[in-house]
Design a protein around this motif. Sequence first.
Motif, PDB file in Angstrom:
ATOM      1  N   LEU A  29      41.749  19.674  20.093  1.00  0.00           N
ATOM      2  CA  LEU A  29      40.855  19.751  21.260  1.00  0.00           C
ATOM      3  C   LEU A  29      41.339  21.656  21.559  1.00  0.00           C
ATOM      4  O   LEU A  29      40.844  21.476  23.234  1.00  0.00           O
ATOM      5  N   LEU A  74      32.112  23.535  22.102  1.00  0.00           N
ATOM      6  CA  LEU A  74      34.100  23.687  22.344  1.00  0.00           C
ATOM      7  C   LEU A  74      34.401  24.927  21.312  1.00  0.00           C
ATOM      8  O   LEU A  74      34.121  25.245  20.422  1.00  0.00           O
ATOM      9  N   TYR A 158      33.944  16.991  19.904  1.00  0.00           N
ATOM     10  CA  TYR A 158      34.467  16.683  20.739  1.00  0.00           C
ATOM     11  C   TYR A 158      35.952  16.093  20.773  1.00  0.00           C
ATOM     12  O   TYR A 158      36.532  15.312  20.745  1.00  0.00           O
ATOM     13  N   ALA A 162      34.602  11.447  21.830  1.00  0.00           N
ATOM     14  CA  ALA A 162      33.589  11.760  22.978  1.00  0.00           C
ATOM     15  C   ALA A 162      32.329  10.568  23.785  1.00  0.00           C
ATOM     16  O   ALA A 162      31.675  10.507  23.074  1.00  0.00           O
TER      17      ALA A 162
END
Length: 169
Positions: A29, A74, A158, A162
């Motif tokens: 991440l 992201l 994610y 997530a």
Amino acid sequence: MSEIVLRPLAVADMPAVLAVQAQCYGDMLLESSDALASRLALSPDTCWAAALPDGALAAYLFTHPWPEDALPPLDGVLARDWMPGAALTWFVHDMAVAPVGRGMGLAQRLYAAARDAALADGLLSSRLIAVQSAAVWWRRLGYATIAAGEYAEKLADYGDDAVLMERRL
């Protein structure tokens, strides 16, 4: 212990943000300085830092307005390119508390400061993607899980755990 200082995040904080991010997320991440700086540029009033008395960053929070019918990517560089009049939500993008700042209530304080700014900006709803088993913490703040539906592919970026969540402010 001396008082922690809550203050708006600044572009000059990016190296410290990246260091805290690495401490909290390991190799997963991680986002680039450019991606995070674009979130700060979208909404400098709703991005906050918690600094130790020596100025070191103990925690950060990136939030911004975003169209209700979309999820930001992201590690993507964001721009305010939505249609005028689009329904917006307050997107809580990333909050991380460095090990040195844990147990001090920094997450709650950062969230409250950013929420107050979001409300002042007229945002009345919020969305986020909870990662690393944080959904329990977010539920205590009134967030509820919503079905990933059309966002499933983006949500997968994610991580397996997530969870898409939302609440009214």
